[in-house]
Design a protein around this motif. Structure first.
Motif, mmCIF file in Angstrom:
data_model
loop_
_atom_site.group_PDB
_atom_site.id
_atom_site.type_symbol
_atom_site.label_atom_id
_atom_site.label_comp_id
_atom_site.label_asym_id
_atom_site.label_seq_id
_atom_site.Cartn_x
_atom_site.Cartn_y
_atom_site.Cartn_z
ATOM 1 N N PRO A 1 52.808 42.916 32.111
ATOM 2 C CA PRO A 1 53.367 43.183 33.439
ATOM 3 C C PRO A 1 53.061 44.573 33.972
ATOM 4 O O PRO A 1 52.765 44.730 35.167
ATOM 5 N N ASP A 2 53.100 45.611 33.121
ATOM 6 C CA ASP A 2 52.842 46.956 33.633
ATOM 7 C C ASP A 2 51.399 47.108 34.091
ATOM 8 O O ASP A 2 51.125 47.713 35.132
ATOM 9 N N TRP A 3 50.459 46.517 33.338
ATOM 10 C CA TRP A 3 49.064 46.560 33.768
ATOM 11 C C TRP A 3 48.866 45.792 35.076
ATOM 12 O O TRP A 3 48.215 46.263 36.001
ATOM 13 N N LEU A 4 49.395 44.589 35.156
ATOM 14 C CA LEU A 4 49.162 43.744 36.325
ATOM 15 C C LEU A 4 49.814 44.323 37.580
ATOM 16 O O LEU A 4 49.196 44.362 38.649
ATOM 17 N N LEU A 5 51.041 44.791 37.469
ATOM 18 C CA LEU A 5 51.714 45.354 38.638
ATOM 19 C C LEU A 5 51.013 46.616 39.125
ATOM 20 O O LEU A 5 50.859 46.834 40.334
ATOM 21 N N SER A 6 50.564 47.439 38.192
ATOM 22 C CA SER A 6 49.824 48.637 38.582
ATOM 23 C C SER A 6 48.518 48.258 39.269
ATOM 24 O O SER A 6 48.131 48.868 40.280
ATOM 25 N N ALA A 7 47.850 47.235 38.751
ATOM 26 C CA ALA A 7 46.585 46.809 39.347
ATOM 27 C C ALA A 7 46.777 46.364 40.791
ATOM 28 O O ALA A 7 46.090 46.851 41.704
ATOM 29 N N TYR A 8 47.696 45.454 41.019
ATOM 30 C CA TYR A 8 47.857 44.900 42.369
ATOM 31 C C TYR A 8 48.244 45.969 43.375
ATOM 32 O O TYR A 8 47.766 45.970 44.500
ATOM 33 N N ARG A 9 49.120 46.861 42.994
ATOM 34 C CA ARG A 9 49.549 47.855 43.966
ATOM 35 C C ARG A 9 48.457 48.872 44.277
ATOM 36 O O ARG A 9 48.590 49.645 45.221
ATOM 37 N N HIS A 10 47.362 48.834 43.510
ATOM 38 C CA HIS A 10 46.224 49.702 43.802
ATOM 39 C C HIS A 10 44.986 48.904 44.232
ATOM 40 O O HIS A 10 43.857 49.388 44.165
ATOM 41 N N GLY A 11 45.206 47.670 44.681
ATOM 42 C CA GLY A 11 44.116 46.890 45.250
ATOM 43 C C GLY A 11 43.170 46.291 44.239
ATOM 44 O O GLY A 11 42.009 46.019 44.559
ATOM 45 N N ILE A 12 43.651 46.038 43.047
ATOM 46 C CA ILE A 12 42.820 45.565 41.928
ATOM 47 C C ILE A 12 43.437 44.279 41.383
ATOM 48 O O ILE A 12 44.659 44.112 41.387
ATOM 49 N N PHE A 13 42.592 43.364 40.917
ATOM 50 C CA PHE A 13 43.113 42.134 40.306
ATOM 51 C C PHE A 13 42.210 41.717 39.153
ATOM 52 O O PHE A 13 41.027 42.063 39.110
ATOM 53 N N PRO A 14 42.749 40.943 38.179
ATOM 54 C CA PRO A 14 41.932 40.482 37.047
ATOM 55 C C PRO A 14 41.239 39.166 37.367
ATOM 56 O O PRO A 14 41.796 38.295 38.031
ATOM 57 N N TRP A 15 40.022 39.049 36.860
ATOM 58 C CA TRP A 15 39.263 37.801 37.036
ATOM 59 C C TRP A 15 38.134 37.813 36.015
ATOM 60 O O TRP A 15 37.304 38.724 36.036
ATOM 61 N N TYR A 16 38.116 36.838 35.143
ATOM 62 C CA TYR A 16 37.106 36.811 34.090
ATOM 63 C C TYR A 16 36.891 35.383 33.633
ATOM 64 O O TYR A 16 37.722 34.499 33.877
ATOM 65 N N GLY A 17 35.766 35.155 32.972
ATOM 66 C CA GLY A 17 35.424 33.822 32.508
ATOM 67 C C GLY A 17 35.597 33.677 31.019
ATOM 68 O O GLY A 17 35.903 34.633 30.295
ATOM 69 N N GLU A 18 35.385 32.467 30.546
ATOM 70 C CA GLU A 18 35.535 32.170 29.125
ATOM 71 C C GLU A 18 34.615 33.060 28.298
ATOM 72 O O GLU A 18 33.429 33.227 28.607
ATOM 73 N N GLY A 19 35.159 33.656 27.245
ATOM 74 C CA GLY A 19 34.387 34.499 26.358
ATOM 75 C C GLY A 19 34.206 35.931 26.833
ATOM 76 O O GLY A 19 33.584 36.738 26.132
ATOM 77 N N GLN A 20 34.740 36.260 28.018
ATOM 78 C CA GLN A 20 34.630 37.620 28.544
ATOM 79 C C GLN A 20 35.910 38.393 28.264
ATOM 80 O O GLN A 20 36.977 37.816 28.089
#
Length: 247
Positions: free
Chosen positions: A34-53
């Motif tokens: 949660p701390d990583w994700l909330l920090s990411a969104y509030r700074h215009g960043i989001f996670p997105w990755y594929g299998e094995g990455q």
């Protein structure tokens, strides 16, 4: 070289340092907590990755957004909204919605919503940050979407339809509710014709980051400080649009 983020320090490089090719790739590593994700969104960043990455973090330029008051409802969709036999709820079946989104993506093109991603957003839902819109026909869940609500911005993540226009119905009801509660915009992340047909448009990343700064009122000083982050987010809560009210 792409920055590698250690999991024990919550800190991102500035979104302006994201690559042009592939568009928006900013960093790898970190964690789906949660701390990583909330920090990411509030700074215009989001996670997105594929299998094995590893976990990859993105901030594309331009950014697709939908201003709630600009939702476009074509005549055929208006007819479905009136006569389609849909019922809409909010936060009644979050885990079923994210599971359906994962299944839909896997059938179409592979999914980035793996087990770790699902668990991360379910945790955010239990903390009150992640929300879902469900579209039903009778007792059957036929469409929906989910994302994060921080301050007066909704960060959309994924949607699904098991019958025609069900995801559009979910988006219309979301936009109407957010507009009533004074939300600034819906972050749609990347351009798709589906979202463009609903009134979403591309804006420059710098403009999007300005919206974040103005809507969230957050600076960089609390990056990496979990207690400060939670205090900031608590202070930012607008009138709660995620109550038991149904549309």
């Amino acid at each position: 070289m792409l920055p590698w983020l250690p999991p024990h320090i919550v800190a991102f490089p500035p979104a302006s340092q994201a690559l042009d090719d592939p568009d928006g790739l900013l960093a790898a590593g970190g964690a789906l907590t949660p701390d990583w994700l909330l920090s990411a969104y509030r700074h215009g960043i989001f996670p997105w990755y594929g299998e094995g990455q590893p976990v990859l973090w993105w901030s594309p330029n331009p950014r697709m957004v939908l201003f709630p008051e600009e939702i476009r409802i074509r005549r055929s969709l208006a007819k479905r909204l009136r006569n389609g036999g849909f019922q809409v709820s909010f936060d009644h079946a979050f885990e079923r919605v994210i599971a359906a989104c994962a299944e839909t993506r896997a059938e179409a093109e592979g999914t980035w919503i793996d087990d770790a991603m699902r668990e991360a957003y379910v945790d955010l839902h239990h903390l009150g940050h992640a929300h879902s819109v469900e579209v039903w026909q009778g007792e059957v869940l036929v469409g929906g979407l989910y994302g994060l609500s921080i301050g007066r911005i909704f960060f959309g993540e994924s949607m699904f339809s098991h019958v025609p226009d069900a995801s559009k119905v979910a988006l219309v009801h979301l936009a109407r509710r957010l507009q009533r509660h004074g939300f600034t915009l819906i972050d749609c992340q990347m351009h798709t014709p589906h979202l463009a047909s609903m009134g979403a448009r591309d804006i420059a990343r710098d403009t999007f980051l300005d919206y974040l700064e103005n809507s969230l009122g957050l600076g960089s000083e609390s990056l990496g400080n979990k207690a400060s982050l939670e205090n900031d987010l608590t202070a930012l809560n607008p009138a709660d649009p995620w109550s038991t009210e149904s549309t």
